[in-house]
Design a protein around this motif. Structure first.
Motif, PDB file in Angstrom:
ATOM      1  N   GLU A 208      36.075  53.799  29.059  1.00 14.57           N
ATOM      2  CA  GLU A 208      35.129  53.119  29.953  1.00 14.57           C
ATOM      3  C   GLU A 208      35.727  53.099  31.358  1.00 14.57           C
ATOM      4  O   GLU A 208      36.952  53.143  31.507  1.00 14.57           O
ATOM      5  CB  GLU A 208      34.930  51.664  29.489  1.00 14.57           C
ATOM      6  N   LYS A 209      34.857  53.018  32.333  1.00 12.51           N
ATOM      7  CA  LYS A 209      35.370  52.822  33.693  1.00 12.51           C
ATOM      8  C   LYS A 209      34.933  51.447  34.183  1.00 12.51           C
ATOM      9  O   LYS A 209      33.900  50.918  33.745  1.00 12.51           O
ATOM     10  CB  LYS A 209      34.887  53.912  34.647  1.00 12.51           C
ATOM     11  N   ARG A 210      35.763  50.880  35.044  1.00  9.70           N
ATOM     12  CA  ARG A 210      35.399  49.623  35.699  1.00  9.70           C
ATOM     13  C   ARG A 210      35.854  49.724  37.136  1.00  9.70           C
ATOM     14  O   ARG A 210      36.671  50.590  37.478  1.00  9.70           O
ATOM     15  CB  ARG A 210      36.086  48.445  35.007  1.00  9.70           C
ATOM     16  N   SER A 211      35.330  48.843  37.961  1.00 10.75           N
ATOM     17  CA  SER A 211      35.752  48.824  39.355  1.00 10.75           C
ATOM     18  C   SER A 211      37.257  48.499  39.384  1.00 10.75           C
ATOM     19  O   SER A 211      37.725  47.656  38.623  1.00 10.75           O
ATOM     20  CB  SER A 211      34.921  47.740  40.043  1.00 10.75           C
ATOM     21  N   SER A 212      38.012  49.182  40.240  1.00  7.82           N
ATOM     22  CA  SER A 212      39.464  48.974  40.282  1.00  7.82           C
ATOM     23  C   SER A 212      39.786  47.496  40.494  1.00  7.82           C
ATOM     24  O   SER A 212      39.101  46.797  41.239  1.00  7.82           O
ATOM     25  CB  SER A 212      40.041  49.795  41.436  1.00  7.82           C
ATOM     26  N   LEU A 213      40.884  47.052  39.863  1.00  6.72           N
ATOM     27  CA  LEU A 213      41.269  45.636  40.000  1.00  6.72           C
ATOM     28  C   LEU A 213      41.628  45.282  41.434  1.00  6.72           C
ATOM     29  O   LEU A 213      41.697  44.118  41.786  1.00  6.72           O
ATOM     30  CB  LEU A 213      42.458  45.330  39.086  1.00  6.72           C
ATOM     31  N   MET A 214      41.886  46.306  42.261  1.00  6.26           N
ATOM     32  CA  MET A 214      42.242  45.960  43.642  1.00  6.26           C
ATOM     33  C   MET A 214      41.031  45.942  44.582  1.00  6.26           C
ATOM     34  O   MET A 214      41.168  45.628  45.757  1.00  6.26           O
ATOM     35  CB  MET A 214      43.330  46.891  44.168  1.00  6.26           C
ATOM     36  N   GLN A 215      39.851  46.235  44.049  1.00  6.39           N
ATOM     37  CA  GLN A 215      38.647  46.156  44.882  1.00  6.39           C
ATOM     38  C   GLN A 215      38.395  44.706  45.301  1.00  6.39           C
ATOM     39  O   GLN A 215      38.481  43.802  44.467  1.00  6.39           O
ATOM     40  CB  GLN A 215      37.426  46.650  44.087  1.00  6.39           C
ATOM     41  N   GLU A 216      38.045  44.541  46.563  1.00 13.74           N
ATOM     42  CA  GLU A 216      37.799  43.179  47.074  1.00 13.74           C
ATOM     43  C   GLU A 216      36.609  42.523  46.395  1.00 13.74           C
ATOM     44  O   GLU A 216      35.737  43.207  45.880  1.00 13.74           O
ATOM     45  CB  GLU A 216      37.472  43.257  48.572  1.00 13.74           C
ATOM     46  N   GLY A 217      36.578  41.224  46.452  1.00 14.19           N
ATOM     47  CA  GLY A 217      35.386  40.487  46.021  1.00 14.19           C
ATOM     48  C   GLY A 217      35.464  39.981  44.604  1.00 14.19           C
ATOM     49  O   GLY A 217      36.460  40.149  43.908  1.00 14.19           O
ATOM     50  N   LEU A 218      34.358  39.341  44.190  1.00 14.13           N
ATOM     51  CA  LEU A 218      34.306  38.759  42.853  1.00 14.13           C
ATOM     52  C   LEU A 218      34.094  39.862  41.824  1.00 14.13           C
ATOM     53  O   LEU A 218      33.624  40.949  42.147  1.00 14.13           O
ATOM     54  CB  LEU A 218      33.158  37.752  42.768  1.00 14.13           C
ATOM     55  N   LEU A 219      34.435  39.548  40.579  1.00 17.50           N
ATOM     56  CA  LEU A 219      34.215  40.493  39.483  1.00 17.50           C
ATOM     57  C   LEU A 219      32.743  40.819  39.361  1.00 17.50           C
ATOM     58  O   LEU A 219      31.893  39.930  39.519  1.00 17.50           O
ATOM     59  CB  LEU A 219      34.607  39.829  38.168  1.00 17.50           C
ATOM     60  N   GLN A 220      32.442  42.069  39.032  1.00 19.88           N
ATOM     61  CA  GLN A 220      31.050  42.411  38.746  1.00 19.88           C
ATOM     62  C   GLN A 220      30.806  42.109  37.272  1.00 19.88           C
ATOM     63  O   GLN A 220      31.569  42.556  36.415  1.00 19.88           O
ATOM     64  CB  GLN A 220      30.823  43.894  39.000  1.00 19.88           C
ATOM     65  N   ILE A 221      29.755  41.351  37.013  1.00 21.26           N
ATOM     66  CA  ILE A 221      29.506  40.843  35.661  1.00 21.26           C
ATOM     67  C   ILE A 221      28.233  41.482  35.089  1.00 21.26           C
ATOM     68  O   ILE A 221      27.254  41.676  35.811  1.00 21.26           O
ATOM     69  CB  ILE A 221      29.295  39.301  35.730  1.00 21.26           C
ATOM     70  N   ASP A 222      28.237  41.764  33.774  1.00 19.26           N
ATOM     71  CA  ASP A 222      27.031  42.303  33.149  1.00 19.26           C
ATOM     72  C   ASP A 222      26.156  41.171  32.595  1.00 19.26           C
ATOM     73  O   ASP A 222      26.488  39.984  32.764  1.00 19.26           O
ATOM     74  CB  ASP A 222      27.383  43.335  32.068  1.00 19.26           C
ATOM     75  N   GLU A 223      25.074  41.557  31.908  1.00 12.86           N
ATOM     76  CA  GLU A 223      24.136  40.514  31.433  1.00 12.86           C
ATOM     77  C   GLU A 223      24.753  39.602  30.375  1.00 12.86           C
ATOM     78  O   GLU A 223      24.229  38.533  30.081  1.00 12.86           O
ATOM     79  CB  GLU A 223      22.879  41.199  30.867  1.00 12.86           C
ATOM     80  N   TYR A 224      25.894  40.015  29.772  1.00  8.92           N
ATOM     81  CA  TYR A 224      26.564  39.173  28.769  1.00  8.92           C
ATOM     82  C   TYR A 224      27.680  38.328  29.400  1.00  8.92           C
ATOM     83  O   TYR A 224      28.440  37.673  28.720  1.00  8.92           O
ATOM     84  CB  TYR A 224      27.166  40.043  27.656  1.00  8.92           C
ATOM     85  N   GLY A 225      27.785  38.406  30.719  1.00 13.07           N
ATOM     86  CA  GLY A 225      28.807  37.621  31.413  1.00 13.07           C
ATOM     87  C   GLY A 225      30.175  38.283  31.373  1.00 13.07           C
ATOM     88  O   GLY A 225      31.181  37.690  31.730  1.00 13.07           O
ATOM     89  N   ARG A 226      30.211  39.560  30.937  1.00 14.84           N
ATOM     90  CA  ARG A 226      31.488  40.255  30.861  1.00 14.84           C
ATOM     91  C   ARG A 226      31.649  41.201  32.045  1.00 14.84           C
ATOM     92  O   ARG A 226      30.667  41.597  32.661  1.00 14.84           O
ATOM     93  CB  ARG A 226      31.571  41.061  29.558  1.00 14.84           C
ATOM     94  N   GLU A 227      32.895  41.552  32.328  1.00 19.69           N
ATOM     95  CA  GLU A 227      33.156  42.489  33.420  1.00 19.69           C
ATOM     96  C   GLU A 227      32.312  43.753  33.216  1.00 19.69           C
ATOM     97  O   GLU A 227      32.255  44.301  32.113  1.00 19.69           O
ATOM     98  CB  GLU A 227      34.637  42.850  33.377  1.00 19.69           C
ATOM     99  N   LEU A 228      31.666  44.189  34.276  1.00 19.48           N
ATOM    100  CA  LEU A 228      30.796  45.364  34.187  1.00 19.48           C
ATOM    101  C   LEU A 228      31.625  46.631  33.934  1.00 19.48           C
ATOM    102  O   LEU A 228      32.582  46.912  34.655  1.00 19.48           O
ATOM    103  CB  LEU A 228      30.043  45.507  35.510  1.00 19.48           C
TER     104      LEU A 228
END
Ligand SMILES: O=P(O)(O)O[C@H]1[C@@H](OP(=O)(O)O)[C@H](OP(=O)(O)O)[C@@H](OP(=O)(O)OP(=O)(O)O)[C@H](OP(=O)(O)O)[C@H]1OP(=O)(O)O
Ligand SMILES: Nc1ncnc2c1ncn2[C@@H]1O[C@H](COP(=O)(O)OP(=O)(O)OP(=O)(O)O)[C@@H](O)[C@H]1O
Length: 303
Positions: A208-228
């Motif tokens: 899976e890919k996710r936005s890099s942990l060093m990207q600024e801002g809040l976590l991007q969340i999916d409809e289940y409240g988990r990291e996108l």
């Protein structure tokens, strides 16, 4: 440990072992693992061991040496897997790329490190920013990334997700001088993503890919409240990394992280050992994981 066993992801895997008429599944409680001696542990033909903080590795190894159950994830490797330098040495042996690195105990050699705005030097060795500073202990997730003044300087501190955050920027770019760290070249990426790879032995790998942990801002969340996260297609070379890593580290179920450099390199930055996929949409992963585990134990356990 119990927290891990109780997750719905673990249950999705265990149910398949439970449903096999050739396997009797025995769940060990936290109390048994922590407080009882190995003489009181059940004698089993196959064992699922997974490292988590507080896990009594030496005790488990003594049990395994005494009774020789088949372990899908070999506990002998757990200690090496908590040391980032040891991990990279194993990757060297199997020809899997990792970032160039230098290990410094900045507490012990503080006086010997010369620190300038855009680099540090130590006994003639020069480390130019940007670079990444990670505690040598891979269980410590407080990672700092230092930037060159051309990029605005300062540092980003990365930490385990807390209140929707995963990092914080600081304008002060001084390194930590309180312990042993591995200093890595910062891999410049085309797209700022982390590739989370979940390998199952030699036969199956999912990513899976996710936005890099060093990207600024809040976590991007999916409809289940988990990291996108999104399913990610690995290259053939990255799939080969997966097969080599599960074998070299003796971890049938093994997660690891890749970043892809702008220069075309695929670089392994972290080995996580037994790690759960945590997605609502990855049934295929759980089906394969359960099926292959059943197959593995039936092939390798005493008849
Ligand atoms: O590998 P695993 O499945 O054991 O999970 C790891 C880690 O995965 P990694 O190893 O691939 O990085 C998780 O990070 P992600 O993959 O979700 O980013 C992290 O979740 P987190 O950041 O707290 O946030 P959530 O995702 O749970 O909301 C989790 O912390 P706990 O759930 O608090 O135990 C870790 O467990 P441990 O190492 O035992 O502390
Ligand atoms: N050498 C590198 N170059 C570029 N970015 C990196 C590098 N190393 C780490 N990172 C970034 O920092 C993040 C954290 O690094 P790493 O995965 O090593 O930390 P960790 O705390 O061991 O993670 P985990 O939670 O998976 O155990 C990565 O997800 C990635 O975004």
């Amino acid at each position: 440990m119990e927290k891990k066993l109780g997750t719905k992801w673990m249950k999705k895997i265990l149910v398949q072992l439970k449903n096999s008429d050739k396997i009797k599944l025995v769940i060990w409680t936290n109390d048994m693992i922590q407080n009882q001696t190995i003489e009181n542990w059940p004698i089993v033909d196959g064992l699922i061991t997974l490292y988590s903080s507080g896990y009594p590795v030496n005790k488990v190894i003594s049990y395994v040496n005494r009774h020789r159950p088949y372990c899908c994830n070999n506990p002998e490797f757990f200690k090496a897997m908590t040391n980032r330098e040891s991990i990279y040495k194993v990757l060297d042996e199997i020809g899997v790329e990792h970032p160039n690195y230098l290990v410094l105990n900045t507490k012990e050699i503080s006086n010997e490190i010369n620190e300038e705005t855009n680099w540090i030097t130590f006994h003639g060795k020069k480390l130019e920013k940007p670079f990444v500073e990670k505690p040598i202990d891979s269980e410590n997730h407080n990672i700092h990334i230092y930037f060159n003044s051309k990029e605005g300087g300062g540092k980003t501190k990365i930490f385990r997700k807390k209140a929707g955050r995963k990092n914080q920027f600081y304008s002060n770019g001084e390194i930590r001088r309180n312990g042993k760290y591995i200093y890595e070249e910062f891999i410049e990426q085309q797209e700022p993503i982390d590739i989370k790879v979940y390998a199952i032995g030699q036969k199956y790998v999912y990513a899976e890919k996710r936005s890099s942990l060093m990207q600024e801002g809040l976590l991007q969340i999916d409809e289940y409240g988990r990291e996108l996260r999104e399913v990610f297609k690995l290259s053939e070379k990255e799939k080969e990394f997966a097969a080599k890593i599960t074998q070299a580290f003796g971890q049938f179920i093994c997660g690891f992280d890749i970043v892809r450099g702008k220069d075309g390199r695929s670089v392994v930055i972290d080995i996580n050992g037994w790690s759960f996929v945590k997605s609502e949409f990855s049934n295929e992963y759980f089906e394969n994981c359960g099926r292959l585990l059943v197959e593995l134990f039936l092939t390798n356990c005493k008849k």
